[in-house]
Scaffold this motif. Structure first.
Motif, mmCIF file in Angstrom:
data_model
loop_
_atom_site.group_PDB
_atom_site.id
_atom_site.type_symbol
_atom_site.label_atom_id
_atom_site.label_comp_id
_atom_site.label_asym_id
_atom_site.label_seq_id
_atom_site.Cartn_x
_atom_site.Cartn_y
_atom_site.Cartn_z
ATOM 1 N N LEU A 102 0.825 -1.223 0.000
ATOM 2 C CA LEU A 102 0.000 0.000 0.000
ATOM 3 C C LEU A 102 0.850 1.260 0.000
ATOM 4 C CD1 LEU A 102 -3.044 -0.271 2.434
ATOM 5 C CD2 LEU A 102 -3.044 0.073 -0.032
ATOM 6 N N SER A 103 1.979 1.171 0.723
ATOM 7 C CA SER A 103 2.785 2.384 0.869
ATOM 8 C C SER A 103 3.401 2.820 -0.464
ATOM 9 C CB SER A 103 3.855 2.193 1.940
ATOM 10 O OG SER A 103 4.603 1.052 1.666
ATOM 11 N N THR A 104 3.448 1.914 -1.430
ATOM 12 C CA THR A 104 3.999 2.322 -2.734
ATOM 13 C C THR A 104 3.106 3.365 -3.410
ATOM 14 O OG1 THR A 104 2.888 0.504 -3.825
ATOM 15 C CG2 THR A 104 5.152 0.098 -3.127
ATOM 16 N N HIS A 105 1.832 3.435 -2.944
ATOM 17 C CA HIS A 105 0.937 4.423 -3.541
ATOM 18 C C HIS A 105 1.236 5.831 -3.079
ATOM 19 C CE1 HIS A 105 -1.420 1.343 -5.427
ATOM 20 N NE2 HIS A 105 -1.571 0.710 -4.261
ATOM 21 N N MET A 106 2.021 5.987 -2.076
ATOM 22 C CA MET A 106 2.380 7.287 -1.528
ATOM 23 C C MET A 106 2.804 8.262 -2.620
ATOM 24 S SD MET A 106 2.372 8.106 1.668
ATOM 25 C CE MET A 106 2.870 7.744 3.325
ATOM 26 N N LYS A 107 3.640 7.741 -3.482
ATOM 27 C CA LYS A 107 4.254 8.625 -4.471
ATOM 28 C C LYS A 107 3.226 9.303 -5.397
ATOM 29 C CE LYS A 107 5.593 4.937 -7.760
ATOM 30 N NZ LYS A 107 4.588 3.987 -7.384
ATOM 31 N N ASP A 108 2.007 8.694 -5.513
ATOM 32 C CA ASP A 108 0.988 9.283 -6.382
ATOM 33 C C ASP A 108 0.198 10.387 -5.687
ATOM 34 O OD1 ASP A 108 1.814 7.246 -8.024
ATOM 35 O OD2 ASP A 108 0.261 5.862 -7.234
ATOM 36 N N LEU A 109 0.497 10.643 -4.424
ATOM 37 C CA LEU A 109 -0.351 11.565 -3.658
ATOM 38 C C LEU A 109 0.317 12.920 -3.486
ATOM 39 C CD1 LEU A 109 -1.381 9.060 -0.838
ATOM 40 C CD2 LEU A 109 -2.704 9.663 -2.869
ATOM 41 N N ASP A 110 -0.546 13.962 -3.296
ATOM 42 C CA ASP A 110 0.074 15.271 -2.999
ATOM 43 C C ASP A 110 0.402 15.313 -1.512
ATOM 44 O OD1 ASP A 110 -2.024 16.137 -1.381
ATOM 45 O OD2 ASP A 110 -3.122 16.983 -3.118
ATOM 46 N N ASN A 111 1.058 16.424 -1.109
ATOM 47 C CA ASN A 111 1.597 16.462 0.246
ATOM 48 C C ASN A 111 0.566 16.241 1.345
ATOM 49 O OD1 ASN A 111 4.191 16.541 -0.290
ATOM 50 N ND2 ASN A 111 4.493 18.757 0.094
ATOM 51 N N ASN A 112 -0.565 16.941 1.214
ATOM 52 C CA ASN A 112 -1.607 16.803 2.239
ATOM 53 C C ASN A 112 -2.118 15.386 2.360
ATOM 54 O OD1 ASN A 112 -1.732 19.127 3.515
ATOM 55 N ND2 ASN A 112 -3.418 20.012 2.270
ATOM 56 N N GLN A 113 -2.349 14.818 1.163
ATOM 57 C CA GLN A 113 -2.867 13.431 1.150
ATOM 58 C C GLN A 113 -1.839 12.478 1.742
ATOM 59 O OE1 GLN A 113 -3.637 13.456 -3.058
ATOM 60 N NE2 GLN A 113 -5.843 13.150 -2.695
ATOM 61 N N LYS A 114 -0.568 12.791 1.414
ATOM 62 C CA LYS A 114 0.509 11.926 1.939
ATOM 63 C C LYS A 114 0.438 11.846 3.452
ATOM 64 C CE LYS A 114 4.274 11.937 -1.324
ATOM 65 N NZ LYS A 114 5.411 12.697 -1.828
ATOM 66 N N LYS A 115 0.249 13.049 4.053
ATOM 67 C CA LYS A 115 0.209 13.121 5.506
ATOM 68 C C LYS A 115 -0.916 12.228 6.048
ATOM 69 C CE LYS A 115 1.162 16.908 8.623
ATOM 70 N NZ LYS A 115 0.819 18.307 8.892
ATOM 71 N N GLU A 116 -2.082 12.472 5.438
ATOM 72 C CA GLU A 116 -3.282 11.745 5.849
ATOM 73 C C GLU A 116 -3.073 10.236 5.706
ATOM 74 O OE1 GLU A 116 -7.464 11.958 6.860
ATOM 75 O OE2 GLU A 116 -5.727 13.279 7.017
ATOM 76 N N PHE A 117 -2.588 9.888 4.498
ATOM 77 C CA PHE A 117 -2.434 8.463 4.174
ATOM 78 C C PHE A 117 -1.354 7.808 5.055
ATOM 79 C CE2 PHE A 117 -0.972 4.994 1.261
ATOM 80 C CZ PHE A 117 -2.115 4.236 1.397
ATOM 81 N N GLY A 118 -0.315 8.593 5.334
ATOM 82 C CA GLY A 118 0.757 8.096 6.222
ATOM 83 C C GLY A 118 0.181 7.645 7.554
ATOM 84 N N LYS A 119 -0.712 8.520 8.115
ATOM 85 C CA LYS A 119 -1.327 8.167 9.401
ATOM 86 C C LYS A 119 -2.099 6.861 9.296
ATOM 87 C CE LYS A 119 -2.246 12.460 11.788
ATOM 88 N NZ LYS A 119 -3.275 13.499 11.856
ATOM 89 N N ILE A 120 -2.908 6.796 8.222
ATOM 90 C CA ILE A 120 -3.746 5.605 8.031
ATOM 91 C C ILE A 120 -2.867 4.352 7.949
ATOM 92 C CG2 ILE A 120 -5.318 4.441 6.430
ATOM 93 C CD1 ILE A 120 -6.452 7.211 5.781
ATOM 94 N N LEU A 121 -1.815 4.503 7.157
ATOM 95 C CA LEU A 121 -0.921 3.339 6.994
ATOM 96 C C LEU A 121 -0.297 2.905 8.320
ATOM 97 C CD1 LEU A 121 1.289 3.606 3.811
ATOM 98 C CD2 LEU A 121 -0.358 1.842 4.431
ATOM 99 N N ASN A 122 0.132 3.923 9.051
ATOM 100 C CA ASN A 122 0.736 3.627 10.359
ATOM 101 C C ASN A 122 -0.217 2.885 11.271
ATOM 102 O OD1 ASN A 122 3.346 4.154 10.678
ATOM 103 N ND2 ASN A 122 3.099 6.312 11.283
#
Ligand code: DAH
Length: 353
Positions: free
Chosen positions: A42-62
């Motif tokens: 899932l974390s490979t999808h990070m690169k497709d996201l903008d900064n804000n989404q990255k933050k959000e998604f990072g939390k979810i992943l964690n």
């Protein structure tokens, strides 16, 4: 993306249901958290996201990673417990198998006698004193009324280290040490067990190294009655209530009068046997009233104070009590010999007293 996360959670729940041992648990761990695992993927999808989404998604992943780890961990604890229980059940003990015998030591017969005597005298208010094994001529002989050249010194042919020092030939110097340390303070009531040394040739009844227990009481109005009562108590404690004692006049330079003390033979009860050489009596110790000169030597006024003293050979008592015929048995550390005294440790003997 959130949907994916939810799907993974559901899939995980299902996979965990199938887990029943450590191996399948590990497989699930790799499937989700391994390098190519679903969560890692899932974390490979990070690169497709903008900064804000990255933050959000990072939390979810964690959070997802944490929750997967927690689930795996609690399942691991459960499985370990189950496996342990299974193992314990399988490992039932066959109590009928013969055990390994432990080699248990025993208290040395000499220490046993010393302890018995100490217990008695402590119960009568005595202190247990000690003195050095390397002693001065002054304390071992001189102040005990045995000046140089005194014939009684010959009976105790001693190991001298130099002109002044020797291996003590008796525990009597502890009398001197105790009185000097107390400086006219009374009462003195001590016993002193310890090793002594004499130039004897070792044989069945002699040893160049042996043990004595010294006793000393000094106070006002101490009489022969006190001495006799005390020695009687010791004889009864060691050999039983039926034993009687008798005093025979004797000579020791540090006591006046002096006695040798006999017990009725506890084997034949006084009738006469091989142990008492047909006499019905067995000599066990030396004793007497402390010589006025010895009291004076130690700073006690013999007009005010009197005292009694005794000295008993521990080997002799042990040999009589346990019917041991060779004194060397005490020192050769033969476990077959020593093991016999285990039975005296179990309390059988004391209970029968
Ligand atoms: N010290 C003596 C010895 O070794 C034994 C002895 C006799 C001690 C009479 C005493 C005593 O205290 O009063 O032969």
């Amino acid at each position: 993306m959130n949907e994916k996360v939810e799907t993974i959670k559901k899939e995980l729940e299902n996979s965990l249901k199938k887990v029943n041992d450590m191996k399948s648990l590990n497989d699930v761990r790799v499937e989700y958290l391994g390098k190519k695992g679903k969560v890692t993927e899932l974390s490979t999808h990070m690169k497709d996201l903008d900064n804000n989404q990255k933050k959000e998604f990072g939390k979810i992943l964690n959070n997802l990673r944490k929750s997967v780890e927690n689930s795996l961990e609690s399942l691991k604890v459960k499985i370990e417990e189950e496996e342990l229980n299974k193992r314990l059940e399988a490992e039932s003990i066959d109590v009928t198998l013969p055990g390994n015998k432990l080699h248990v030591g025993s208290i040395h017969p000499l220490n046993k006698i010393i302890k018995e005597v100490e217990d008695l005298f402590i119960s009568m208010g005595y202190d247990v004193a000690e003195g050095p094994e390397i002693e001065t001529d002054l304390y071992n002989f001189e102040l005990l009324n045995l000046p140089a050249g005194h014939p009684a010194r010959d009976a105790q042919d001693s190991f001298y280290i130099n002109d002044e020092l020797l291996l003590r030939s008796q525990t009597s110097p502890v009398q001197i040490r105790t009185m000097l340390a107390n400086k006219e303070k009374t009462p003195i009531r001590i016993i002193c067990p310890g090793k002594v040394y004499r130039k004897d040739n070792d044989d069945a009844t002699h040893s160049h190294e042996f043990h004595q227990i010294e006793g000393l009481v000094v106070d006002k109005d101490i009489s022969m009655n006190h001495l006799k009562g005390t020695l009687e108590a010791m004889a009864h404690h060691l050999f039983g209530e039926d034993v009687q004692i008798r005093f025979r006049p004797s000579y020791f330079p540090f006591t006046e009068p002096s006695f040798e003390v006999d017990l009725t033979c506890f084997k034949c009860e006084g009738k006469g046997c091989s142990m008492c050489k047909g006499t019905g009596w067995i000599e066990v110790l030396g004793a007497g009233m402390v010589h006025p000169q010895v009291l004076k030597n130690c700073g006690y006024d013999p007009e005010k104070y009197t005292g009694f003293a005794f000295g008993v050979g521990v080997e002799r008592i042990a040999m009589l009590k346990y019917e041991i015929s060779d004194i060397r048995d005490f020192y050769t550390n033969n476990t077959k010999f020593l093991e016999q005294f285990n039975k005296f440790e179990s309390g059988e003997e004391n209970e029968s007293k």
